[in-house]
Design an enzyme around this catalytic site. Structure first.
Site, PDB file in Angstrom:
ATOM      1  N   ASP A  62       0.842  -1.199   0.000  1.00  0.00           N
ATOM      2  CA  ASP A  62       0.000   0.000   0.000  1.00  0.00           C
ATOM      3  C   ASP A  62       0.881   1.253   0.000  1.00  0.00           C
ATOM      4  O   ASP A  62       1.699   1.449   0.895  1.00  0.00           O
ATOM      5  CB  ASP A  62      -0.908  -0.001   1.232  1.00  0.00           C
ATOM      6  CG  ASP A  62      -2.099   0.926   1.079  1.00  0.00           C
ATOM      7  OD1 ASP A  62      -1.948   1.989   0.446  1.00  0.00           O
ATOM      8  OD2 ASP A  62      -3.180   0.590   1.584  1.00  0.00           O
ATOM      9  N   SER A 112      -7.096   3.965  -1.674  1.00  0.00           N
ATOM     10  CA  SER A 112      -6.916   2.519  -1.614  1.00  0.00           C
ATOM     11  C   SER A 112      -8.208   1.750  -1.877  1.00  0.00           C
ATOM     12  O   SER A 112      -8.161   0.571  -2.244  1.00  0.00           O
ATOM     13  CB  SER A 112      -6.353   2.113  -0.249  1.00  0.00           C
ATOM     14  OG  SER A 112      -5.059   2.640  -0.075  1.00  0.00           O
ATOM     15  N   GLU A 236      -5.910  -7.215  25.470  1.00  0.00           N
ATOM     16  CA  GLU A 236      -4.519  -6.775  25.592  1.00  0.00           C
ATOM     17  C   GLU A 236      -4.405  -5.423  26.270  1.00  0.00           C
ATOM     18  O   GLU A 236      -3.431  -5.164  26.992  1.00  0.00           O
ATOM     19  CB  GLU A 236      -3.878  -6.715  24.207  1.00  0.00           C
ATOM     20  CG  GLU A 236      -2.385  -6.455  24.217  1.00  0.00           C
ATOM     21  CD  GLU A 236      -1.771  -6.557  22.828  1.00  0.00           C
ATOM     22  OE1 GLU A 236      -0.545  -6.351  22.714  1.00  0.00           O
ATOM     23  OE2 GLU A 236      -2.509  -6.835  21.860  1.00  0.00           O
ATOM     24  N   GLU A 291      -4.486  -6.662  17.111  1.00  0.00           N
ATOM     25  CA  GLU A 291      -4.602  -5.320  17.682  1.00  0.00           C
ATOM     26  C   GLU A 291      -6.056  -4.859  17.595  1.00  0.00           C
ATOM     27  O   GLU A 291      -6.826  -5.347  16.759  1.00  0.00           O
ATOM     28  CB  GLU A 291      -3.712  -4.326  16.937  1.00  0.00           C
ATOM     29  CG  GLU A 291      -2.214  -4.511  17.154  1.00  0.00           C
ATOM     30  CD  GLU A 291      -1.770  -4.162  18.557  1.00  0.00           C
ATOM     31  OE1 GLU A 291      -2.445  -3.340  19.229  1.00  0.00           O
ATOM     32  OE2 GLU A 291      -0.735  -4.705  19.002  1.00  0.00           O
ATOM     33  N   ASP A 306       3.107  -9.883  19.009  1.00  0.00           N
ATOM     34  CA  ASP A 306       2.598  -9.852  17.632  1.00  0.00           C
ATOM     35  C   ASP A 306       3.611 -10.478  16.676  1.00  0.00           C
ATOM     36  O   ASP A 306       4.793 -10.122  16.694  1.00  0.00           O
ATOM     37  CB  ASP A 306       2.338  -8.407  17.189  1.00  0.00           C
ATOM     38  CG  ASP A 306       1.324  -7.706  18.064  1.00  0.00           C
ATOM     39  OD1 ASP A 306       0.451  -8.392  18.623  1.00  0.00           O
ATOM     40  OD2 ASP A 306       1.408  -6.467  18.207  1.00  0.00           O
ATOM     41  N   HIS A 341       1.846   8.714   5.104  1.00  0.00           N
ATOM     42  CA  HIS A 341       0.871   9.745   5.458  1.00  0.00           C
ATOM     43  C   HIS A 341       1.356  10.596   6.636  1.00  0.00           C
ATOM     44  O   HIS A 341       1.024  11.778   6.738  1.00  0.00           O
ATOM     45  CB  HIS A 341      -0.477   9.111   5.790  1.00  0.00           C
ATOM     46  CG  HIS A 341      -1.299   8.752   4.593  1.00  0.00           C
ATOM     47  ND1 HIS A 341      -1.711   9.682   3.670  1.00  0.00           N
ATOM     48  CD2 HIS A 341      -1.785   7.560   4.161  1.00  0.00           C
ATOM     49  CE1 HIS A 341      -2.416   9.095   2.720  1.00  0.00           C
ATOM     50  NE2 HIS A 341      -2.467   7.798   2.985  1.00  0.00           N
ATOM     51  N   ASP A 378      -1.006  -0.184  -4.809  1.00  0.00           N
ATOM     52  CA  ASP A 378      -2.305   0.342  -5.212  1.00  0.00           C
ATOM     53  C   ASP A 378      -2.170   1.762  -5.767  1.00  0.00           C
ATOM     54  O   ASP A 378      -2.857   2.149  -6.700  1.00  0.00           O
ATOM     55  CB  ASP A 378      -3.301   0.310  -4.047  1.00  0.00           C
ATOM     56  CG  ASP A 378      -2.736   0.871  -2.750  1.00  0.00           C
ATOM     57  OD1 ASP A 378      -1.539   1.253  -2.719  1.00  0.00           O
ATOM     58  OD2 ASP A 378      -3.473   0.912  -1.749  1.00  0.00           O
ATOM     59  N   HIS A 379      -1.247   2.514  -5.196  1.00  0.00           N
ATOM     60  CA  HIS A 379      -0.990   3.896  -5.623  1.00  0.00           C
ATOM     61  C   HIS A 379       0.353   4.294  -5.062  1.00  0.00           C
ATOM     62  O   HIS A 379       0.995   3.536  -4.321  1.00  0.00           O
ATOM     63  CB  HIS A 379      -2.083   4.845  -5.105  1.00  0.00           C
ATOM     64  CG  HIS A 379      -2.279   4.743  -3.616  1.00  0.00           C
ATOM     65  ND1 HIS A 379      -1.383   5.281  -2.720  1.00  0.00           N
ATOM     66  CD2 HIS A 379      -3.243   4.132  -2.875  1.00  0.00           C
ATOM     67  CE1 HIS A 379      -1.785   5.022  -1.484  1.00  0.00           C
ATOM     68  NE2 HIS A 379      -2.914   4.319  -1.544  1.00  0.00           N
TER      69      HIS A 379
END
Length: 592
Positions: A62, A112, A236, A291, A306, A341, A378-379
């Site tokens: 992504d 997306s 958690e 999560e 994780d 971002h 995707d981009h």
């Protein structure tokens, strides 16, 4: 003048220093010739794999545009104490490469959701909508009905294959959601995220569609809080109110999923200990939500709680590959985009390196003769790679060249985003700032809270059965159809029905310039060929019969006369056309 002198001196020093750090072997031209010959021979020895794809693994980075791809390659090498530029990513080894055009129906630069609908469902659509055609409108439930489109994940399931989703985001996020859901808004994660009007009009949230629309064998990612009733404590983070369940309808979708799998070996896990205990050989279904929302970034991940994307990819493949009919698996490196971002190139590149490692694990577990593996984005993101850095210089460092404002800048920057800062009307002075930390935010040209995406084409890399279908420049929605064709799932089953007949070739002649002359030459050639055939037939007939009726003689002579007249007229037209072309001042004939 003084600034020009400084610039020239700087460039001279850069070139000199660049030569000084070059590897000795690279100064020998035979080094590059030998390397090229070896690569060329590998390409010449390559044979197309025309098998039907038993399995498809679709890796989606992504926001992993070409700049991110290149920078991640360099970082991967530098993490191995190499200069980095010459590093070979796992995805670099894929033999077939193309480009995909990413625009959506309504925007030049997509999100997306629209892109996922293109490459998974084979249909381009509007921004913010998933699993619906462009006839649906963003956020308008009523326009969703009747405009749903299905994904290759469903096509594969309908064909009897096992299917799975692995993501580093929440499993309700745009990319994974498009594999199973239809929604006029990508943000309808739970019923609490939907407007009352949408619920009244009969639309359902993405989480509820996750357990209803398609019988998915493996679901791995985040997103626990969208599955449980409002106020449900997270196992958690029980003291964190933002991590608690969000659903207003009182449904516990995790328990509902478990009840739907009665009679099967189905595991729900939320931590690495329970995840590691899952035996792929005896497991029919797995839902792993690590999560409340998205997973942690790779460099911040707690390995005791994780698993990595490498581990989740391996577990998914081992569960799915038990099916003798094969499988489809979507693996998303979703946090590459989210780091971008935030303007944090360090995070984005480390996510991309981990993503590449997951690809390597997948290749290790599968066979190229039966598994079609695709890697794409995707981009892109508005990340720039600039400044004449030295060979081997840290990709996260500063350019040795400074700006005309006499201030340094980083090799990686953004076109827009949260990194835009001015101090007394000038860029910040970063001479004493460490730019190689995970929390550093790169400078951006325009101020925004979050970077926008960028609109350039993205790479599509493929290996395995029918991988050559993914060459050239294609619309992004082509990808789903090519995958479906390769694996004989969906509507186009020609590949598994025996040899494909070559399509009839139709020539369309241009109507101007040189194209017109070529078209006319083809017409003249056809007329001459027809005339020759008729003449030969006439001679043969004379030898056989020595006589003919007046009507036959007239017919043959008349046909020949007609063709000669037509031919003469056509030649006159050509002469006139060519004369006009040669006298024209603006025609485009090549200069010989």
């Amino acid at each position: 003048m003084e600034w020009t002198r400084v610039t020239i001196t700087s460039l001279f020093l850069l070139v000199a220093l660049g030569f000084s750090i070059a590897k000795v072997e690279e100064e020998d031209p035979e080094y590059w010739r030998r390397q090229a010959r070896e690569n060329l021979q590998q390409v010449l020895d390559r044979k197309l794999n025309a098998n039907v794809a038993k399995n498809i693994i679709f890796f989606l980075g992504d926001g992993m545009g070409l700049t991110t791809y290149t920078a991640a390659r360099i970082l991967k090498g530098q993490l191995q104490n190499r200069t980095g530029e010459e590093t070979v990513m796992t995805m670099d080894t894929f033999p077939h490469v193309g480009l995909a055009k990413t625009y959506s129906v309504d925007f030049q630069i997509p999100d997306s959701a629209a892109t996922a609908t293109a490459y998974l469902c084979g249909v381009k659509t509007n921004l913010n909508t998933i699993g619906v055609s462009a006839a649906a409108r963003n956020g308008v439930c009523k326009t969703q009905k009747g405009n749903e489109v299905t994904s290759i994940l469903k096509w594969a399931k309908d064909a009897g294959k096992s299917v799975g989703i692995v993501t580093t985001t929440r499993v309700q996020h745009a990319t994974p959601a498009t594999a199973y859901a239809h929604s006029a808004s990508r943000k309808w994660y739970s019923d609490a995220d939907m407007p009352d009007a949408a619920k009244k009009d009969g639309c359902t949230d993405i989480s509820s569609q996750l357990i209803k629309n398609v019988d998915i064998d493996v679901i791995i990612g985040g997103g626990r809080k969208y599955m449980t009733p409002r106020g449900t404590k997270d196992p958690e983070y029980p003291a964190d109110f933002t991590s608690r369940g969000r659903r207003r309808d009182g449904r516990d979708l995790i328990k509902e999923w478990q009840s739907l799998k009665l009679g099967k070996v189905a595991h729900y896990v939320w931590n690495k200990t329970d995840f590691d205990a899952v035996e792929p050989e005896t497991t029919d279904y797995l839902m792993a939500l690590f999560e409340p929302s998205d997973l942690r970034f790779e460099v911040e991940r707690d390995p005791s709680m994780d698993p990595s994307i490498i581990e989740t990819t391996e577990k998914a493949i081992r569960i799915l590959q038990k099916n003798p009919k094969g499988f489809f698996l979507l693996v998303e490196g979703g946090r590459i985009d989210q780091a971008h971002h935030d303007g944090r190139a360090y995070m984005a590149l480390h996510e991309a390196v981990a993503f590449d490692a997951a690809i390597a694990k997948a290749l290790e577990l599968t066979k190229a003769q039966e598994t079609l593996t695709i890697v794409t984005a995707d981009h892109s993101q508005p990340l720039t790679f600039n400044g004449f850095p030295f060979r081997g210089q840290s990709i996260l460092g500063k350019s040795p060249l400074w700006g005309t404002d006499m201030l340094p800048y980083t090799i990686l920057m953004y076109g827009n985003g949260p990194g835009h800062k001015l101090v007394a009307g000038k860029r910040p002075d970063i001479r004493n700032t460490t730019t190689k930390s995970k929390d550093y935010v790169q400078f951006s040209a325009a101020p925004m809270k979050s970077t926008s995406h960028s609109g350039e084409d993205v790479a599509v890399l493929a290996r395995g059965p029918m991988a050559h279908l993914f060459s050239g420049v294609q619309e992004q929605n082509y990808i789903a159809h090519a995958m479906g064709y390769a694996a004989c799932v969906g509507a186009d089953l020609r590949h598994c029905q025996g040899p494909v007949e070559p399509p009839v070739a139709y020539s369309t002649f241009p109507t101007d310039g040189v194209g017109s002359a070529r078209a006319s030459a083809a017409v003249l050639s056809s007329l001459l060929s027809l005339l020759l055939v008729l003449t030969l037939q006439r001679r043969k007939k004379r030898k056989r019969t020595f006589c003919a009726t007046d009507s036959e003689a007239f017919g043959a002579v008349g046909a020949k006369h007609f063709l000669l007249v037509a031919l003469e007229q056509r030649m006159q037209e050509e002469r006139a056309t060519c004369t006009g072309l040669s006298s024209s001042a603006d025609h485009n004939l090549p200069q010989l």
